[in-house]
Scaffold this motif. Structure first.
Motif, PDB file in Angstrom:
ATOM      1  N   GLY A  75     115.154  12.938   4.936  1.00  0.00           N
ATOM      2  CA  GLY A  75     113.883  13.313   4.325  1.00  0.00           C
ATOM      3  C   GLY A  75     113.401  12.288   3.316  1.00  0.00           C
ATOM      4  O   GLY A  75     112.220  11.908   3.304  1.00  0.00           O
ATOM      5  N   VAL A  76     114.304  11.801   2.475  1.00  0.00           N
ATOM      6  CA  VAL A  76     113.951  10.799   1.465  1.00  0.00           C
ATOM      7  C   VAL A  76     113.567   9.484   2.143  1.00  0.00           C
ATOM      8  O   VAL A  76     112.582   8.828   1.763  1.00  0.00           O
ATOM      9  N   ALA A  77     114.324   9.089   3.146  1.00  0.00           N
ATOM     10  CA  ALA A  77     114.035   7.838   3.850  1.00  0.00           C
ATOM     11  C   ALA A  77     112.664   7.887   4.518  1.00  0.00           C
ATOM     12  O   ALA A  77     111.883   6.919   4.437  1.00  0.00           O
ATOM     13  N   LEU A  78     112.350   9.007   5.182  1.00  0.00           N
ATOM     14  CA  LEU A  78     111.059   9.130   5.850  1.00  0.00           C
ATOM     15  C   LEU A  78     109.916   9.146   4.835  1.00  0.00           C
ATOM     16  O   LEU A  78     108.886   8.484   5.033  1.00  0.00           O
ATOM     17  N   ALA A  79     110.099   9.890   3.736  1.00  0.00           N
ATOM     18  CA  ALA A  79     109.064   9.945   2.704  1.00  0.00           C
ATOM     19  C   ALA A  79     108.815   8.571   2.101  1.00  0.00           C
ATOM     20  O   ALA A  79     107.663   8.160   1.887  1.00  0.00           O
ATOM     21  N   GLY A  80     109.902   7.851   1.822  1.00  0.00           N
ATOM     22  CA  GLY A  80     109.760   6.503   1.276  1.00  0.00           C
ATOM     23  C   GLY A  80     109.006   5.587   2.232  1.00  0.00           C
ATOM     24  O   GLY A  80     108.138   4.806   1.822  1.00  0.00           O
ATOM     25  N   LYS A  81     109.317   5.691   3.503  1.00  0.00           N
ATOM     26  CA  LYS A  81     108.653   4.848   4.512  1.00  0.00           C
ATOM     27  C   LYS A  81     107.159   5.152   4.573  1.00  0.00           C
ATOM     28  O   LYS A  81     106.323   4.226   4.612  1.00  0.00           O
ATOM     29  N   ASN A 114     117.323   3.475  10.311  1.00  0.00           N
ATOM     30  CA  ASN A 114     116.167   3.308  11.195  1.00  0.00           C
ATOM     31  C   ASN A 114     114.870   3.767  10.534  1.00  0.00           C
ATOM     32  O   ASN A 114     113.780   3.344  10.934  1.00  0.00           O
ATOM     33  N   LEU A 115     114.990   4.653   9.545  1.00  0.00           N
ATOM     34  CA  LEU A 115     113.815   5.139   8.825  1.00  0.00           C
ATOM     35  C   LEU A 115     113.423   4.205   7.680  1.00  0.00           C
ATOM     36  O   LEU A 115     112.490   4.490   6.934  1.00  0.00           O
ATOM     37  N   GLY A 116     114.131   3.097   7.546  1.00  0.00           N
ATOM     38  CA  GLY A 116     113.721   2.066   6.600  1.00  0.00           C
ATOM     39  C   GLY A 116     114.420   2.072   5.262  1.00  0.00           C
ATOM     40  O   GLY A 116     114.095   1.249   4.387  1.00  0.00           O
ATOM     41  N   ALA A 117     115.371   2.971   5.047  1.00  0.00           N
ATOM     42  CA  ALA A 117     116.052   3.032   3.749  1.00  0.00           C
ATOM     43  C   ALA A 117     117.215   2.038   3.704  1.00  0.00           C
ATOM     44  O   ALA A 117     117.821   1.722   4.735  1.00  0.00           O
ATOM     45  N   PHE A 132     114.163  21.057   7.419  1.00  0.00           N
ATOM     46  CA  PHE A 132     113.113  21.328   6.432  1.00  0.00           C
ATOM     47  C   PHE A 132     113.122  20.345   5.277  1.00  0.00           C
ATOM     48  O   PHE A 132     112.175  20.280   4.492  1.00  0.00           O
ATOM     49  N   LYS A 133     114.173  19.571   5.119  1.00  0.00           N
ATOM     50  CA  LYS A 133     114.399  18.772   3.909  1.00  0.00           C
ATOM     51  C   LYS A 133     113.292  17.751   3.620  1.00  0.00           C
ATOM     52  O   LYS A 133     113.103  17.342   2.474  1.00  0.00           O
ATOM     53  N   LEU A 134     112.558  17.318   4.640  1.00  0.00           N
ATOM     54  CA  LEU A 134     111.518  16.324   4.386  1.00  0.00           C
ATOM     55  C   LEU A 134     110.387  16.894   3.534  1.00  0.00           C
ATOM     56  O   LEU A 134     109.669  16.140   2.863  1.00  0.00           O
ATOM     57  N   ARG A 135     110.215  18.214   3.513  1.00  0.00           N
ATOM     58  CA  ARG A 135     109.143  18.829   2.724  1.00  0.00           C
ATOM     59  C   ARG A 135     109.334  18.529   1.234  1.00  0.00           C
ATOM     60  O   ARG A 135     108.442  17.994   0.568  1.00  0.00           O
ATOM     61  N   GLY A 136     110.495  18.915   0.713  1.00  0.00           N
ATOM     62  CA  GLY A 136     110.745  18.731  -0.708  1.00  0.00           C
ATOM     63  C   GLY A 136     110.817  17.274  -1.106  1.00  0.00           C
ATOM     64  O   GLY A 136     110.307  16.866  -2.161  1.00  0.00           O
ATOM     65  N   ALA A 137     111.451  16.444  -0.264  1.00  0.00           N
ATOM     66  CA  ALA A 137     111.590  15.026  -0.579  1.00  0.00           C
ATOM     67  C   ALA A 137     110.225  14.349  -0.660  1.00  0.00           C
ATOM     68  O   ALA A 137     109.947  13.576  -1.591  1.00  0.00           O
ATOM     69  N   TYR A 138     109.356  14.651   0.288  1.00  0.00           N
ATOM     70  CA  TYR A 138     108.036  14.013   0.292  1.00  0.00           C
ATOM     71  C   TYR A 138     107.208  14.463  -0.911  1.00  0.00           C
ATOM     72  O   TYR A 138     106.541  13.655  -1.558  1.00  0.00           O
ATOM     73  N   ASN A 139     107.245  15.778  -1.188  1.00  0.00           N
ATOM     74  CA  ASN A 139     106.461  16.283  -2.319  1.00  0.00           C
ATOM     75  C   ASN A 139     106.913  15.660  -3.632  1.00  0.00           C
ATOM     76  O   ASN A 139     106.092  15.305  -4.494  1.00  0.00           O
ATOM     77  N   LYS A 140     108.205  15.478  -3.791  1.00  0.00           N
ATOM     78  CA  LYS A 140     108.735  14.859  -5.008  1.00  0.00           C
ATOM     79  C   LYS A 140     108.261  13.414  -5.128  1.00  0.00           C
ATOM     80  O   LYS A 140     107.753  12.994  -6.180  1.00  0.00           O
TER      81      LYS A 140
END
Length: 507
Positions: free
Chosen positions: A82-88, A112-115, A50-58
Motif C-alpha cells: 500500500g505504501v509503495a503504490l501510494a508513493g508511486k 516492482n511498485l517502485g519502493a 484494503f491497506k492501500l486506502r490508509g497508506a494513500y490517505n496518509k
C-alpha cells in the motif's frame, strides 16, 4: 470523537488508487447456515488488500516538504504494498524495511511498485525498530500501519461503502483485527451512521490482541503471537485504535487455525477466490458467532480484508479445512493382527470416504491404525461412528482435536519392522470414489497378511496406496496373478532405497 472521524472518513482521499469493492451475497454458506451472509471483497483491490486506502490517505495529506523528503514504513506484506503504490502514484520516495525472512515474491512485488527496500532483522519487530531509527537519520515520515488518524480514516472508507451498498437492516459486521486500524475506522463510522449495527472484531485464538486489551481495560503486549494469520500478527493494539475500540466495538470473537482454514474453503466454494488467513477471519467469526447464538439472525457482513497468501501455505489450509469444519474425524484404532482385520474394520465404516489410513506392523497380537474419516454430520456423526466401532470391540482413541496427532504423528506412522519376514512392497493407483478403499481391501482378503499400509486422499481423481504384504514361496506368484486380475496400476517398490532406509522389514 466519532464526529471527528466521521468527517475525516468522508474527506479521506482514497479513490485515486482504491476501487469501491463489491459487497457480495454468498449463497452456499448462507444456505448452509440458514442466515444471509455478505462478503465485502477488499481482496479485489489492485494490491489484493484494503491497506492501500490508509497508506494513500496518509501520504496524500502530508505537506509538500514532507513529501519531498519521502516516507518510510516497516512491513512484510500488505502495508508495504500500500505504501509503495501510494508513493508511486503521488511521486513520493518510499523506503520499506522488511524482515530478511520475507518471502522473495513479496519483496519483488514491493520493488516492482517502485519502493526502495532494506532487508533487516528476522521479525517485524526488528524491521520496525530499524525503520524508526531511520526516520531520525533521514528525516523521512514514518507511515504507521495502523496507529495513525489518517490511516484509520482511510480504512474507515470501507464502512462508508458497506452501509451505502447495504441499506437494509444489518445485525452485525465482522472485522479482522490486527493493530486495529480497520476496525477502528469502520467502527467509528458505523456507530455514527448506523449505531444499531453490532461491530464484532475477529482474532485468532493465539493472537488475542484486542480481546486481552478490552478485558484488562488497557493495552496489553502479548508475549507470544501466532504466525499463521500473519496479516494480524500484532503484539499490541495501537493507542488510538484501542480508544476507538473501547468506545465502539461490541464484542470480539476468537477462532482457531482450523476454523480459519475452513473459512478459506467456504470463501473459495462461494467465490472461487482464495483468501489469506487474516482475510478469512470475518467468515470464521460469523460461523463461531452462529454456533454460540443459535436462532434466527439478520443480515451478517464479513470483511474479506486480503488475499495475499503464500502458495505453499495452501497445502496446510487444505489439510486443516475439513477438521475446522468438523468434516473429518481422526481416530486411532486397535485391531487384531490377523488377515481380514482391515476389511472387517472398513465394513463397519461402510461406504464412508476414508481420507487417511496409516498402519505399520507392531507385534503379532494387535495392530494400530491411524485413520481419517470424512463426515457430513459433524461431531454427532463422529460420536456415532466411534460408538459403533466400540460395539464391535475395536479399541478406539479419538484424535480429532489432538494437535500433536494432526501436526506430527499422522506423518510418523511407520518405520522399520525387523520382526516382519518376507515383506514385499507395492505402490497402487486406483480411481478415487466413495468405497474405493473398501473395495481394494476386499480384494486383498485372500489370506495374505498386510504388514504396512499407507493411504491419504488428496482430492485427486486417483487414490494412491502403499502396501506391504508378507509373501513366501508360491505366494509371490499367486499375488502377482491376483494383481493382474485386479487391473489397477501398480509398481513393486521392494528395492526402493527410501523404503530400505526408513521403513523396511526384516530379511
Amino acid at each position: 470523537m466519532s464526529r471527528n472521524y466521521l468527517e475525516k472518513i468522508l474527506r479521506a482521499r482514497v479513490y485515486d488508487v482504491a476501487r469501491e469493492t463489491p459487497l457480495e451475497f454468498i449463497p452456499r454458506l448462507s444456505a448452509r447456515l440458514n442466515t444471509n451472509i455478505w462478503l465485502k471483497r477488499e481482496d479485489m483491490q489492485s494490491v489484493f488488500s484494503f491497506k492501500l486506502r490508509g497508506a494513500y490517505n496518509k501520504i496524500y495529506n502530508l505537506s509538500e516538504k514532507q513529501k519531498q523528503k519521502g516516507v518510510i514504513a516497516a512491513s512484510a506484506g500488505n502495508h508495504a504494498q500500500g505504501v509503495a503504490l501510494a508513493g508511486k502514484r503521488l511521486g513520493v520516495p518510499a523506503l520499506i524495511v522488511m524482515p530478511t525472512t520475507t518471502p522473495p515474491i513479496k519483496v519483488q512485488t514491493v520493488r516492482n511498485l517502485g519502493a526502495r527496500i532494506i532487508l533487516h532483522g528476522d521479525s517485524y519487530d526488528d524491521a520496525y525498530t530499524h525503520a524508526r531509527s531511520l526516520v531520525k537519520e533521514k528525516g523521512m515520515v514514518f507511515v504507521h500501519p495502523f496507529d495513525d488518524p489518517d490511516v484509520i480514516a482511510g480504512q474507515g472508507t470501507v464502512a462508508m461503502e458497506v452501509l451505502r451498498q447495504h441499506e437494509d437492516p444489518v445485525e452485525a459486521i465482522f472485522i479482522p483485527v490486527g493493530g486495529g486500524g480497520l476496525i477502528g475506522g469502520m467502527a467509528a463510522y458505523i456507530k455514527r451512521v448506523r449505531p444499531e449495527i453490532r461491530v464484532i472484531g475477529v482474532e485468532p485464538e493465539d493472537t488475542p490482541t484486542l480481546q486481552r486489551a478490552l478485558k484488562a481495560n488497557r493495552r496489553v503486549s502479548l508475549k507470544q503471537i501466532g504466525l499463521f494469520a500473519d496479516g494480524v500478527a500484532v503484539r499490541q493494539i495501537g493507542k488510538e485504535t484501542f480508544k476507538l475500540a473501547q468506545q465502539y466495538v461490541d464484542d470480539v470473537v476468537l477462532v482457531t487455525t482450523d476454523e480459519i482454514c475452513a473459512a478459506i474453503k467456504d470463501i473459495y466454494d462461494d467465490t472461487r477466490s482464495v483468501a489469506e488467513p487474516a482475510g478469512a477471519l470475518g467468515i470464521a467469526g460469523i460461523k463461531k458467532y452462529l454456533q454460540k447464538k443459535r436462532g434466527k439472525h439478520g443480515n451478517l457482513i464479513a470483511i474479506l480484508s486480503g488475499a495475499n497468501i503464500n502458495f505453499d501455505r495452501l497445502r496446510h489450509v487444505s489439510e486443516r479445512a475439513e477438521l475446522g469444519e468438523q468434516r473429518e474425524a481422526l481416530i486411532a484404532v486397535e485391531i487384531p493382527e490377523r488377515p481380514g482385520s482391515f476389511l472387517s474394520f472398513c465394513r463397519v465404516l461402510g461406504k464412508r470416504n476414508i481420507t487417511e489410513f496409516n498402519y505399520r506392523y507392531h507385534d503379532e497380537r494387535r495392530a494400530h491404525v491411524f485413520c481419517g474419516i470424512e463426515l457430513s454430520g459433524g461431531a454427532e456423526e463422529r460420536d456415532s461412528i466411534i460408538s459403533r466401532l466400540k460395539q464391535k470391540e475395536f479399541g478406539i482413541t479419538d484424535l480429532t482435536d489432538n494437535e500433536t496427532a494432526k501436526l506430527h504423528i499422522r506423518y510418523m506412522v511407520g518405520g522399520h519392522a525387523p520382526q516382519v519376514k518376507n515383506e514385499r512392497l507395492f505402490r497402487f493407483v486406483f480411481p478415487e470414489r466413495p468405497g474405493a478403499l473398501l473395495d481394494f481391501l476386499a480384494g486383498l482378503s485372500r489370506g495374505w497378511n498386510i504388514s504396512l499400509f499407507h493411504y491419504r486422499n488428496h482430492g485427486a481423481a486417483y487414490g494412491r496406496v502403499l502396501v506391504g504384504v508378507q509373501l513366501s514361496g508360491t505366494q509371490v506368484a499367486e499375488f502377482r496373478a491376483y494383481l493382474k486380475e485386479l487391473g489397477y496400476r501398480y509398481h513393486e517398490e521392494t528395492e526402493n532405497p527410501a523404503y530400505r532406509l526408513f521403513a523396511s522389514a526384516g530379511d
